[in-house]
Write a protein that holds these residues in place. Structure first.
Motif, PDB file in Angstrom:
ATOM      1  N   SER A   1       0.813  -1.150  -0.112  1.00 18.10           N
ATOM      2  CA  SER A   1       0.085   0.117  -0.023  1.00 18.10           C
ATOM      3  C   SER A   1       0.828   1.255   0.168  1.00 18.10           C
ATOM      4  N   PHE A   2       1.945   1.256   0.695  1.00 14.64           N
ATOM      5  CA  PHE A   2       2.688   2.307   0.792  1.00 14.64           C
ATOM      6  C   PHE A   2       3.586   2.809  -0.380  1.00 14.64           C
ATOM      7  N   SER A   3       3.805   1.565  -1.139  1.00 13.25           N
ATOM      8  CA  SER A   3       4.759   1.652  -2.395  1.00 13.25           C
ATOM      9  C   SER A   3       3.679   2.261  -3.366  1.00 13.25           C
ATOM     10  N   ALA A   4       2.344   1.803  -3.339  1.00  5.93           N
ATOM     11  CA  ALA A   4       1.455   2.638  -4.194  1.00  5.93           C
ATOM     12  C   ALA A   4       1.292   3.931  -3.738  1.00  5.93           C
ATOM     13  N   ILE A   5       1.047   4.308  -2.474  1.00  4.27           N
ATOM     14  CA  ILE A   5       0.983   5.637  -2.281  1.00  4.27           C
ATOM     15  C   ILE A   5       2.178   6.526  -2.595  1.00  4.27           C
ATOM     16  N   GLU A   6       3.331   6.123  -2.381  1.00  7.54           N
ATOM     17  CA  GLU A   6       4.460   6.779  -3.200  1.00  7.54           C
ATOM     18  C   GLU A   6       4.357   6.911  -4.532  1.00  7.54           C
ATOM     19  N   SER A   7       3.838   6.242  -5.234  1.00  8.88           N
ATOM     20  CA  SER A   7       4.072   6.117  -6.720  1.00  8.88           C
ATOM     21  C   SER A   7       3.055   7.183  -6.921  1.00  8.88           C
ATOM     22  N   GLY A   8       1.713   7.241  -6.420  1.00  4.25           N
ATOM     23  CA  GLY A   8       0.715   8.349  -6.522  1.00  4.25           C
ATOM     24  C   GLY A   8       1.194   9.623  -6.086  1.00  4.25           C
ATOM     25  N   ILE A   9       2.037   9.902  -5.129  1.00  7.79           N
ATOM     26  CA  ILE A   9       2.555  11.177  -4.701  1.00  7.79           C
ATOM     27  C   ILE A   9       3.483  11.506  -5.959  1.00  7.79           C
ATOM     28  N   TYR A  10       4.177  10.899  -6.723  1.00  8.13           N
ATOM     29  CA  TYR A  10       5.030  11.313  -7.703  1.00  8.13           C
ATOM     30  C   TYR A  10       4.053  11.864  -8.707  1.00  8.13           C
ATOM     31  N   VAL A  11       3.001  11.197  -8.804  1.00  2.28           N
ATOM     32  CA  VAL A  11       1.879  11.702 -10.050  1.00  2.28           C
ATOM     33  C   VAL A  11       1.471  13.188  -9.640  1.00  2.28           C
ATOM     34  N   ALA A  12       1.277  13.156  -8.146  1.00  5.10           N
ATOM     35  CA  ALA A  12       0.753  14.445  -7.738  1.00  5.10           C
ATOM     36  C   ALA A  12       1.739  15.790  -7.887  1.00  5.10           C
ATOM     37  N   MET A  13       2.969  15.275  -7.574  1.00  2.00           N
ATOM     38  CA  MET A  13       4.105  16.215  -7.775  1.00  2.00           C
ATOM     39  C   MET A  13       4.351  16.639  -9.325  1.00  2.00           C
ATOM     40  N   GLY A  14       4.143  15.650 -10.227  1.00  7.89           N
ATOM     41  CA  GLY A  14       4.146  15.910 -11.651  1.00  7.89           C
ATOM     42  C   GLY A  14       3.049  16.973 -11.973  1.00  7.89           C
ATOM     43  N   LEU A  15       1.843  16.817 -11.483  1.00  4.34           N
ATOM     44  CA  LEU A  15       0.896  17.722 -11.652  1.00  4.34           C
ATOM     45  C   LEU A  15       0.950  19.131 -11.225  1.00  4.34           C
ATOM     46  N   ASP A  16       1.728  19.079  -9.961  1.00  2.00           N
ATOM     47  CA  ASP A  16       2.112  20.414  -9.434  1.00  2.00           C
ATOM     48  C   ASP A  16       3.153  21.138 -10.427  1.00  2.00           C
ATOM     49  N   ARG A  17       4.273  20.439 -10.829  1.00  2.00           N
ATOM     50  CA  ARG A  17       5.129  20.927 -11.860  1.00  2.00           C
ATOM     51  C   ARG A  17       4.573  21.431 -13.181  1.00  2.00           C
ATOM     52  N   TYR A  18       3.286  20.615 -13.809  1.00  2.00           N
ATOM     53  CA  TYR A  18       2.809  21.047 -14.786  1.00  2.00           C
ATOM     54  C   TYR A  18       2.173  22.342 -14.643  1.00  2.00           C
ATOM     55  N   VAL A  19       1.196  22.519 -13.617  1.00  2.00           N
ATOM     56  CA  VAL A  19       0.595  23.760 -13.201  1.00  2.00           C
ATOM     57  C   VAL A  19       1.537  24.948 -13.010  1.00  2.00           C
ATOM     58  N   ALA A  20       2.699  24.717 -12.472  1.00  2.00           N
ATOM     59  CA  ALA A  20       3.484  25.875 -12.267  1.00  2.00           C
ATOM     60  C   ALA A  20       4.157  26.415 -13.102  1.00  2.00           C
ATOM     61  N   ILE A  21       4.440  25.375 -14.413  1.00  2.00           N
ATOM     62  CA  ILE A  21       4.954  25.960 -15.485  1.00  2.00           C
ATOM     63  C   ILE A  21       4.031  26.197 -16.839  1.00  2.00           C
ATOM     64  N   CYS A  22       2.948  25.537 -16.798  1.00  2.14           N
ATOM     65  CA  CYS A  22       1.966  25.946 -18.006  1.00  2.14           C
ATOM     66  C   CYS A  22       0.947  26.842 -17.453  1.00  2.14           C
ATOM     67  N   GLN A  23       0.611  26.873 -16.324  1.00  3.42           N
ATOM     68  CA  GLN A  23      -0.432  27.770 -15.743  1.00  3.42           C
ATOM     69  C   GLN A  23       0.039  28.487 -14.534  1.00  3.42           C
ATOM     70  N   PRO A  24       1.297  29.175 -14.803  1.00  2.00           N
ATOM     71  CA  PRO A  24       1.731  29.564 -13.502  1.00  2.00           C
ATOM     72  C   PRO A  24       1.004  30.981 -12.825  1.00  2.00           C
ATOM     73  N   LEU A  25       0.209  31.565 -13.526  1.00  2.00           N
ATOM     74  CA  LEU A  25      -0.614  32.659 -12.894  1.00  2.00           C
ATOM     75  C   LEU A  25      -1.894  32.227 -12.292  1.00  2.00           C
ATOM     76  N   ARG A  26      -2.079  30.828 -12.317  1.00  2.00           N
ATOM     77  CA  ARG A  26      -3.511  30.340 -11.840  1.00  2.00           C
ATOM     78  C   ARG A  26      -2.865  29.112 -10.858  1.00  2.00           C
ATOM     79  N   HIS A  27      -1.542  28.977 -10.492  1.00  2.00           N
ATOM     80  CA  HIS A  27      -1.097  27.761  -9.711  1.00  2.00           C
ATOM     81  C   HIS A  27      -1.882  28.078  -8.190  1.00  2.00           C
ATOM     82  N   SER A  28      -1.884  29.249  -7.652  1.00  2.00           N
ATOM     83  CA  SER A  28      -2.305  29.363  -6.360  1.00  2.00           C
ATOM     84  C   SER A  28      -4.014  29.006  -6.376  1.00  2.00           C
ATOM     85  N   THR A  29      -4.463  29.335  -7.377  1.00  2.00           N
ATOM     86  CA  THR A  29      -6.091  29.191  -7.531  1.00  2.00           C
ATOM     87  C   THR A  29      -6.252  27.728  -7.781  1.00  2.00           C
ATOM     88  N   ILE A  30      -5.608  27.227  -8.594  1.00  2.00           N
ATOM     89  CA  ILE A  30      -5.878  25.658  -8.981  1.00  2.00           C
ATOM     90  C   ILE A  30      -5.594  24.703  -7.810  1.00  2.00           C
TER      91      ILE A  30
END
Length: 342
Positions: free
Chosen positions: A109-138
């Protein structure tokens, strides 16, 4: 097989963990790097949690996900390494059947959680670079909490069948597990039942978890690279890509040993068993050890805070120099735009 030679281990009260088969004589020496890595995991991840909690400037989605990753790494290691070291140091090989199932569930279960967190961090990087002005609102605190909850629920549900399947099988061969911890297929292979369901479900869970997660991370970075290559200057492209470098490093440090361990377990039948066990342990220890090191070295805010913590006698001088450099940079920028003041 006669009845006198056959022992029924249906739901045995205990399992016996061998450790690293074939290398029992070297257990004490093997324990040295393993215990050193475990200490680094504890110190590194607690340091990350402490710094993010103390530094209000780091109360952002990226660092919230980093804290989730640190907690996950701590739980993953503390659920396996203490028992592993007790085998190496004290030959304490017995583990209760229920404790084995609990450890098995925590590992998957925690191996799966770790993998899911990497996806969430990838989403954060996507929003920060592709939608920087809306990062705090998204990515608001509410959205971050919902993402974290979804990651935990998905992992918990995916790992739930593992202990039930293991409890379902009959163990008429042996209760000796040639491993350092209870892992799903290592336990299931002891059964004299038809374990194809376990094998198929394990493969399905692997593809559904890692396959989908790698796909989503790849999609995020496809969009990120498009945005980076659209920037006008090389310096801007390098600087923007540098904000993703830490995430890319921890993703590679996790998925490469994970995939290697999974595929060698299922298809590397000609490899010696101690090789399989060592690889499985590396996959549990190396990523949790590297994650805080990578983020500590490559993230300026964390690195500066670490320097501030460990160099107390120079903290005032550090703050003064930082302030002076900020004022100097501000003055240079002002002069460049407005011209020097009279």
């Amino acid at each position: 097989m006669t009845d006198s030679n056959r022992t029924d281990f249906t739901n045995p009260s205990t399992f016996i963990l061998v450790g690293i088969p074939g290398l029992e004589g070297a257990h004490v020496w093997i324990s040295i790097p393993f215990s050193a890595m475990f200490v680094l995991v504890i110190l590194g991840n607690f340091t990350i949690l402490f710094i993010v909690k103390r530094e209000s400037r780091l109360h952002e989605p990226m660092y919230y996900f980093l804290c989730m990753l640190a907690v996950t790494d701590l739980v993953l290691c503390t659920s396996t390494v203490p028992k592993m070291l007790s085998i190496f140091w004290f030959s304490s090989r017995e583990i209760d059947f229920s404790a084995c199932l609990t450890q098995l569930y925590f590992v998957h279960s925690f191996s799966a959680i770790e993998s899911g967190i990497y996806v969430a961090m990838g989403l954060d990087r996507y929003v920060a670079i592709c939608q920087p002005l809306r990062h705090s609102t998204i990515l608001t605190n509410r959205v971050v909490a919902m993402i974290g909850l979804a990651v935990v629920l998905r992992a918990g549900i995916l790992a739930l069948p593992y202990p039930f399947l293991v409890r379902l099988w009959s163990y008429c061969r042996t209760n000796i597990i040639p491993h350092t911890h209870c892992e799903h297929m290592a336990v299931a292979k002891l059964s004299c039942s038809d374990i194809r369901i376990s094998s198929y479900y394990g493969l399905f869970a692997l593809i559904f978890r890692i396959g989908l997660d790698i796909f989503f991370i790849s999609m995020s970075y496809t969009q990120i690279l498009r945005a980076i290559f659209s920037l006008p200057t090389k310096d801007a492209r390098l600087k923007t890509f540098g904000t993703c470098s830490s995430h890319l490093c921890v993703v590679l440090a996790f998925y490469i040993p994970t995939l290697f361990a999974s595929f060698t377990t299922r298809f590397g039948h000609n490899l010696p068993i101690h090789f399989h066990v060592l690889i499985a342990n590396m996959y549990l220890l190396v990523p949790p050890m590297l994650n805080p090191i990578i983020y500590g070295v490559r993230t300026k805010q964390i690195r500066d805070r670490l320097l501030n913590l460990f160099l107390h006698e120079g903290s005032k001088d550090f703050s003064w120099r930082s302030g002076s450099q900020t004022q100097l940079c501000a003055g240079l920028a002002r002069d460049k735009v407005l011209g020097p003041l009279p």
